[in-house]
Write an enzyme that holds these catalytic residues in place. Structure first.
Site, mmCIF file in Angstrom:
data_model
loop_
_atom_site.group_PDB
_atom_site.id
_atom_site.type_symbol
_atom_site.label_atom_id
_atom_site.label_comp_id
_atom_site.label_asym_id
_atom_site.label_seq_id
_atom_site.Cartn_x
_atom_site.Cartn_y
_atom_site.Cartn_z
ATOM 1 N N LYS D 97 0.870 -1.179 0.000
ATOM 2 C CA LYS D 97 0.000 0.000 0.000
ATOM 3 C C LYS D 97 0.902 1.222 0.000
ATOM 4 O O LYS D 97 1.602 1.505 0.979
ATOM 5 C CB LYS D 97 -0.931 0.032 1.210
ATOM 6 C CG LYS D 97 -1.774 1.306 1.230
ATOM 7 C CD LYS D 97 -2.678 1.431 2.442
ATOM 8 C CE LYS D 97 -3.375 2.788 2.443
ATOM 9 N NZ LYS D 97 -4.165 3.021 3.666
ATOM 10 N N GLY D 158 -9.234 8.516 9.178
ATOM 11 C CA GLY D 158 -9.582 8.493 10.590
ATOM 12 C C GLY D 158 -10.663 9.476 10.987
ATOM 13 O O GLY D 158 -11.021 9.576 12.153
ATOM 14 N N ALA D 184 -10.004 5.273 3.638
ATOM 15 C CA ALA D 184 -9.905 6.455 4.497
ATOM 16 C C ALA D 184 -11.245 7.167 4.667
ATOM 17 O O ALA D 184 -11.894 7.547 3.700
ATOM 18 C CB ALA D 184 -8.895 7.446 3.947
ATOM 19 N N GLY D 185 -11.627 7.349 5.913
ATOM 20 C CA GLY D 185 -12.781 8.174 6.234
ATOM 21 C C GLY D 185 -14.100 7.438 6.364
ATOM 22 O O GLY D 185 -15.100 8.043 6.762
ATOM 23 N N ASN D 206 -10.162 0.924 8.976
ATOM 24 C CA ASN D 206 -9.344 0.697 10.162
ATOM 25 C C ASN D 206 -9.935 1.388 11.389
ATOM 26 O O ASN D 206 -10.522 0.753 12.257
ATOM 27 C CB ASN D 206 -7.905 1.170 9.910
ATOM 28 C CG ASN D 206 -6.967 0.844 11.065
ATOM 29 O OD1 ASN D 206 -7.390 0.509 12.153
ATOM 30 N ND2 ASN D 206 -5.672 0.922 10.827
ATOM 31 N N THR D 207 -9.864 2.739 11.377
ATOM 32 C CA THR D 207 -10.263 3.502 12.567
ATOM 33 C C THR D 207 -11.675 3.172 13.049
ATOM 34 O O THR D 207 -11.910 2.985 14.247
ATOM 35 C CB THR D 207 -10.167 5.012 12.258
ATOM 36 O OG1 THR D 207 -8.820 5.313 11.908
ATOM 37 C CG2 THR D 207 -10.594 5.847 13.451
#
Lengths: 69, 256, 256, 256, 256, 69, 69, 69
Positions: D97, D158, D184-185, D206-207
């Site tokens: 990545k 995040g 992301a997001g 992830n987050t």
């Protein structure tokens, strides 16, 4: 017991009940030109303030415009 | 800009102003002037017997601004009707912003009590401008009951969230035979412009102006935005496209 | 309204106008005037040998409006640089709207070629206003390269979709040391007002005005909206609230 | 559900999982399992000489989950390339990545450095999955450079804001010849489902999972949402309508 | 997933299915099964004397699915009450989806007539699930009147527009003492997941499934999305952030 | 002055520099199976740890996988 | 074969090639004040139009401003 | 004039009016298990279909469940 007027929801005692609505406003230092009044649930036109008699136990609402949306 | 007509009265400005929350009567008066409005809302409250002097009405030039008393604080139809009659007794006019808000937290309007009060007050000769949830069926019932406008909310009053009820307001506008005034929640001039672009006839603003750091400048900003939105509505905007559409010609390129 | 300064030139208007897509040079000229703008973009194309008369430039008063030639049609840095030099040779000014759009369908800007061209053109003394995707890192690279502004897109050019890149534009504005001009996709005055409320320094509009049923009225609407949005930004709007916040007092209710 | 193929490798799950921010390696491992993923990202950092024991890799079953090392922390192409080579030396795989984020606050990717690094790493035989801003032109350049996917961001990493770049991602998907992974997001399962409904090939989360009160349950929620979104895409949703469309028949009403 | 309880009946599925618009009873039956629902709505209509055979009810396994007759077609309280009584006479159950829609175009519910009918039907022992506009005050009145749920609309029925009444539905959920079922306008699984993430107790879907190219697959997609949204609600999502928040550690970078 | 290795950006002194990378990892109690190493900018394959000699002033990077997104 | 100029990408034949760029513009009825020109890839300042000689095979670009965004 | 029943809003003539609701359903080939009926505005329980007499001029509604949302 002293005579009483319920003004805007609160009991107020008087040596002698003001004879008219006009007298009451003078005592309270409220400019009559700026208020609208109810006596015992009835709206009183401003030009009748001075011939509206008050008696012990009357309920009086004194209303005025304020800022609002 | 086409003139707005409510109950046969002409308005050159499509911005109505609420008078609450100003830091002083003077700033309120100057903001009203900066907004170019012709109608301002006021509320009715008990005189404070301890401090009976204050009189905000003196700060409003009744020759320039039509007073629109509201029934704020009313939790049901009876309280609203009582306030309406007091307001009429206190002024020489019979215009009324009807609001019935049983819930003290979100201050949202009660559809059933509002309709009930409107039906009675119209019969009593009031010019009724009801504040309502963005409910097209209710709006239709009110206009059928003879109200002078309908005033659907954009979002909860004072929240500055902008138009969170767009789909419903579009339907209300498409069905309305009386002017539609978008009320409550307009927090920025772009929100007011959007409402006007959608075809709303007017907007009512209070908190966004009164609580700005510079209320006069914000009042002017809303004045301009309402004109902009109305002009855009009248100018006939082209539609939205999914792909791009070049602004510059797609021929005559300099190529070898 | 605070004046806008780009490359030491003062602007009283924060609305820039594109000159494409108008039905006639006359309507274009009147719309430009109605918009109150002080800078208009133009494109470079080959003369049509079959019909060499048309000269739109004659319709633009160069004393009132700064010309901003664009590099529309350029598919890479070399083509953009060639157009830039021709534009400068054709006029007495060195201002340039840099656009590099390899894709003919969405006409989106090329970050790499745009940066490459900007670095060269700045060295050649051009005042470069680059049209870019809403990419905060790219915006920073360009301002570090010496461009006079950055011009992130709101949505695909000519799509009238409004601001579909809000989060990125907010970041660009928060990091910018040069004026941020929101370009492309602004379809309604409320979109332009929103950009200005966010803190953009100016906006560029073409399609929304040129393709409106009444371009002059729409030009005026955008003029008002840009002023409204800027005033609101300067006036300092109060924040958004999740709950309601009464405009009328929450005391002194008429209760038994 | 149609299988996802990246660089000739088949995936039964279209959800990729980041391993950061978990309160423990055990909760991370269980969340990975609950998510049904087949690929997890990891970062490279210096060994803490004071405390050299910790080894999160031991918690990940390499037979079940393909490791996707990232280049987080790289501020330019050179740092990213150095990290890529270290990652390959450390593992038996060459998937990567690629992320280049010069700005430590918003951690947004650098289009120029990312492209530069991708071109080199592809030549060195890496399977490159680049993390990028939602920039259709950049996405095309990367796929032309031979990257295995493109991974546009939905909103700042995040931030849990969901898809704030919808228009651009739709264009990227419409033009892509390699799988599009939205990264992301994505803060809620509905965000992941929306990305899949739009036609994204996969999402990376992830987050939203690692920082949920109950990461295992949230991991399962994302697993279900990604399947739901993909199924909906394959099932072919009917379009949006502006008016209503009765679910019940509009004939045979009981009327007198 | 916590079980849903309505009028003391437990539901393992939080997805309710409408049976309109299917191309055949067989596809309807298979879609119902694929959705995992435990309650399906049906309408009452006059028998077609010319073609009296068709009996969709035979396709629904009454042991597995609770029938929820609706009052679709009713334009006022009286018509709704008449349909309610007929429905109860036709089945052995007293559950009812109350809908009163005077307007045939947008099919929006009538707040006044719906409340009136609900008050009467509750007294007659019906388990009333009223379909309403997203009006928090009306929702409260209905729950005070003894309805088993409230069913605010997301957007006009059959429009597939998703949740266009988010702010109001959030308030309804925050104030509700009965289950909140989001009904009408949910066009994609992500819309259903969003409703559940907001804390809705269930959703009702018809058009989005019945009119999909592949209704069975779409039914399964909604099943998964509702579970995902509910799990996410129970898992406790972390909040939205305006800035980024790195997924990878911000220390231990490989620097010289 | 004592011999020094720069490990992960920090100078570390040794009576005697560990003879090999493998020795260094043992001294630092770092499980060699979990790390990847650079010596003076060159990546060292794990199977060469034990025949990679170290000398005073060498720059060593010891890297390991951690959780990341 | 007739002498030719490539003008804006298209070959144009002439009995005799116009001697200068200025002549060419006159022949084409293009107002020189409104155009910018390239000859064989070099930009020609407007004040040099009349002393820019043209010959068979030259490539000429005649450019002008048009409406654009 | 022939005897008539108003069924689902439409007049239907009969040589002889079916004696009961059950007969009517048989004549119309409507499976009684699938319908609910009103006769002159009164709901008729299914188990009373066969003892519900019909006469000239009666208004009958025959209702059935259909797909709905």
């Amino acid at each position: 017991m002293m005579p009483t007027l319920k003004i805007n929801g609160e009991d107020k005692n008087f040596e002698n009940v003001p004879s008219t609505l006009k007298n009451l406003l003078e005592i309270l230092k409220v400019d009559e030109a700026t208020v609208v009044a109810e006596v015992n649930g009835n709206i009183i036109p401003r030009n009748s303030f001075n011939n509206t008699a008050l008696h012990d136990g009357f309920k009086i609402e004194l209303i005025r415009f304020v800022g609002g949306g | 800009m086409k003139k707005l007509i409510i109950a046969n009265k002409e308005f050159n400005s499509r911005l109505f102003i609420g008078t609450g929350k100003y830091s002083s009567n003077e700033i309120m008066a100057k903001s009203i002037e900066a907004s170019g409005t012709e109608m301002v809302t006021v509320a009715l409250r008990r005189v404070d017997i301890q401090n009976p002097q204050d009189n905000m009405l003196a700060a409003i030039d009744r020759k320039k601004y039509l007073l629109l008393p509201n029934t704020s604080g009313a939790r049901n139809a009876d309280e609203a009707i009582r306030l309406a009659r007091l307001a009429r007794a206190a002024t020489d006019i019979n215009w009324l912003k009807l609001e019935v808000t049983p819930d003290p937290y979100y201050l949202l309007p009660d559809p059933v009590e509002t309709l009930k009060a409107a039906q009675i007050l119209v019969k009593e000769g009031f010019v009724v401008l009801p504040y309502i949830n963005a409910d097209p069926i209710l709006a239709k019932k009110l206009q059928d009951a003879g109200t002078a406008t309908v005033m659907p909310l954009a979002s909860p009053i004072g929240s500055n969230q902008g138009i969170k009820t767009r789909v419903a307001i579009e339907i209300i506008i498409s069905q309305a035979s009386v002017p539609v005034v978008v009320d409550a929640g307009l927090g920025l001039p772009s929100h007011a412009a959007e409402a006007m672009e959608m075809g709303a006839d007017a907007v009512l603003v209070n908190t966004a102006i009164a609580t700005a750091n510079d209320p006069l400048k914000m009042a002017n900003a809303f004045k301009l935005a309402v004109q902009a939105g109305r002009d855009a509505f009248e100018a006939g905007a082209a539609g939205v496209k999914n792909q791009a559409d070049a602004s510059s010609p797609l021929t005559g390129f300099l190529r070898d």
